[in-house]
Scaffold this motif. Structure first.
Motif, mmCIF file in Angstrom:
data_model
loop_
_atom_site.group_PDB
_atom_site.id
_atom_site.type_symbol
_atom_site.label_atom_id
_atom_site.label_comp_id
_atom_site.label_asym_id
_atom_site.label_seq_id
_atom_site.Cartn_x
_atom_site.Cartn_y
_atom_site.Cartn_z
ATOM 1 N N TRP A 37 0.801 -1.218 0.000
ATOM 2 C CA TRP A 37 0.000 0.000 0.000
ATOM 3 C C TRP A 37 0.833 1.266 0.000
ATOM 4 N N SER A 38 2.152 1.162 -0.006
ATOM 5 C CA SER A 38 3.027 2.323 0.194
ATOM 6 C C SER A 38 2.749 3.459 -0.781
ATOM 7 N N ASP A 39 2.553 3.147 -2.050
ATOM 8 C CA ASP A 39 2.387 4.194 -3.059
ATOM 9 C C ASP A 39 0.996 4.819 -3.061
ATOM 10 N N LEU A 40 0.104 4.342 -2.197
ATOM 11 C CA LEU A 40 -1.210 4.958 -2.087
ATOM 12 C C LEU A 40 -1.154 6.252 -1.294
ATOM 13 N N MET A 41 -0.117 6.414 -0.474
ATOM 14 C CA MET A 41 0.051 7.616 0.332
ATOM 15 C C MET A 41 1.098 8.527 -0.314
ATOM 16 N N LYS A 42 0.786 9.824 -0.383
ATOM 17 C CA LYS A 42 1.638 10.761 -1.088
ATOM 18 C C LYS A 42 2.348 11.704 -0.113
ATOM 19 N N PRO A 43 3.695 11.808 -0.227
ATOM 20 C CA PRO A 43 4.418 12.756 0.624
ATOM 21 C C PRO A 43 3.968 14.190 0.351
ATOM 22 N N GLY A 44 3.883 14.974 1.404
ATOM 23 C CA GLY A 44 3.429 16.349 1.280
ATOM 24 C C GLY A 44 1.922 16.484 1.299
ATOM 25 N N GLU A 45 1.236 15.396 1.047
ATOM 26 C CA GLU A 45 -0.234 15.391 1.039
ATOM 27 C C GLU A 45 -0.792 14.603 2.211
#
Length: 445
Positions: free
Chosen positions: A340-348
């Protein structure tokens, strides 16, 4: 083949939970996997990244509790259709793309015997045949990891089955086999390693050995329920809930063999408004009655406005819990990834720092100086985690993995040895039982 297309909105209200499900197409399990692989993945590439935040925001409530049973043989479960737009299955499709052209005879033989020959630790070969699930090879690993993973598979089969025939290899290490270019189901891998198939790790079922007394349990369905209730309560008074959190960047955890975590803790020493300390795990128990002086429970972390996520030996399973807290999470750039790592966006959805955390003080000052103090990041991270890491989402992800495996992995043609046991039996075994190709070894009374 497509049997029917039905569009139906269902609104379910249960005290603090409500959601709407869109009923999707009813498709045979194997055909579903093929259609989604050849069209969903390609269309996702052509369209570019899906605006997950926008799609999640359209979901009118938090997912409800796990259903007893959904779908039936040869149909698409209604509950899983809602996750298509959110891009939940993109990683599964990407992982199987590498093996879509099939395995060579040598690769297929190596895959079939992987647990019994290559791994011989923390590994299981699982075969679905005629709607029944058998464990062909069983090599227990660390703590209750393998047992929890098999329990999760059993729940998915009971919920959505009968499923199409397939055979999968599941390993439960922290990434020991990330250089093996086979479709081995693995918990995590380096971002630079494009091998294997990522799956929801054991903590999405339970990890009792990580309980911090007086916590009751680390069963995921139980914890997710607590986080969901806290989120529903916070939604009624967002600003007040945020202000009630301690204005502190918080972390507690154990020391590791790799040096990066110690370097990260050192980088935070002396920074104003930071409370970061090591604690020590003295003993662990399957009962959750663990010796861990100085530990802080997962829900207690939610009392803090800012949470630090520090690296594990490879990956660390804590990230999802911190996001579910509704606190603003600070995390160093991650070299390892989960499903699931790429489902969360840095800065967002979280604040991404350098891997050594030497920019932590500057970044913390910047976030604190924002008009909302980082609250929008915290709320976005929690909203996505509630929607995409619910028990329904996890079960549906497992279903997609098993459907893709049935389509793209070698069809199990040989007869099962008598040593292969039904999964229901294996779930009752002691933690030192081993199943090899042709024999079962375990305690004798």
């Amino acid at each position: 083949a497509i049997l029917s297309v039905v569009l139906l909105d269902i609104v379910v209200s249960i005290s603090i939970h409500s959601f709407r499900m869109a009923v999707g197409s009813a498709v045979g399990a194997a055909t579903l996997a093929l259609v989604l692989f050849t069209t969903g993945f390609i269309m996702g590439t052509l369209r570019g990244s899906v605006d997950v935040a926008e799609a999640v925001a359209k979901m009118p409530g938090m997912p409800g509790p796990r259903h007893v049973r959904d779908g039936s043989s040869g149909s698409t479960p209604e509950i899983c259709a809602q996750y298509e737009e959110l891009g939940l299955y993109r990683q599964a499709e990407k992982d199987f793309k590498r093996y879509a052209s099939g395995l060579s005879a040598e690769q297929a033989a190596k895959y079939a015997s992987f647990c019994d020959v290559e791994a011989r630790n923390a590994c299981a070969t699982v075969r679905i045949r005629g709607g029944h699930v058998f464990v062909r090879h069983l090599y227990p690993g660390y703590q209750s990891r393998l047992s929890s993973t098999l329990q999760a598979i059993n729940d998915v089969v009971k919920r959505f089955g009968p499923l199409p025939d397939a055979e999968i290899v599941v390993e439960v290490t922290d990434g020991d086999f990330n250089r093996v270019d086979l479709p081995v189901f693995m918990i995590a891998r380096p971002r630079s390693a494009h091998v294997g198939v990522l799956y929801p790790d054991f903590t999405f079922y339970s990890w009792p050995e990580a309980v911090c007394p007086p916590e009751r349990s680390h069963a995921y369905s139980y914890l997710y329920g607590l986080f969901s209730e806290a989120a529903a309560s916070a939604d009624e008074e967002l600003q007040e809930t945020w202000q009630a959190k301690h204005d502190v960047l918080f972390w507690r955890g154990g020391k590791l063999a790799q040096p990066l975590r110690a370097q990260q803790v050192e980088a935070l020493m002396g920074v104003p408004g930071v409370d970061v300390k090591f604690m020590e795990w003295k003993n662990n128990s399957i009962t959750g009655l663990n010796g861990a002086p100085g530990c802080v429970g997962l829900m207690e972390h939610c009392d803090y406005r800012y949470l630090a996520f520090l690296n594990g030996n490879s990956y660390s399973s804590r990230f999802k819990y911190e996001l579910l807290c509704g606190s603003c999470v600070f995390a160093g750039k991650q070299a390892w990834m989960e499903w699931w790592s790429d489902l969360m966006k840095p800065g967002e959805d979280f604040v991404e720092l350098r891997s050594d955390w030497k920019d932590a003080s500057e970044q913390l000052l910047e976030v604190r100086a924002r008009p909302d103090g980082g609250r929008s990041i915290a709320e976005s991270g929690r909203r996505k985690a509630l929607a995409l890491l619910s028990q329904d989402a996890v079960d549906c992800y497992w279903l997609r993995l098993l459907s893709l495996a049935a389509t793209f992995l070698p069809a199990p043609a040989d007869e099962l040895p008598t040593s292969a046991k039904p999964l229901e039996d294996v779930l009752l075994y002691a933690d030192n039982v081993v199943i090899t190709e042709g024999a079962v070894y375990g305690p004798v009374r």
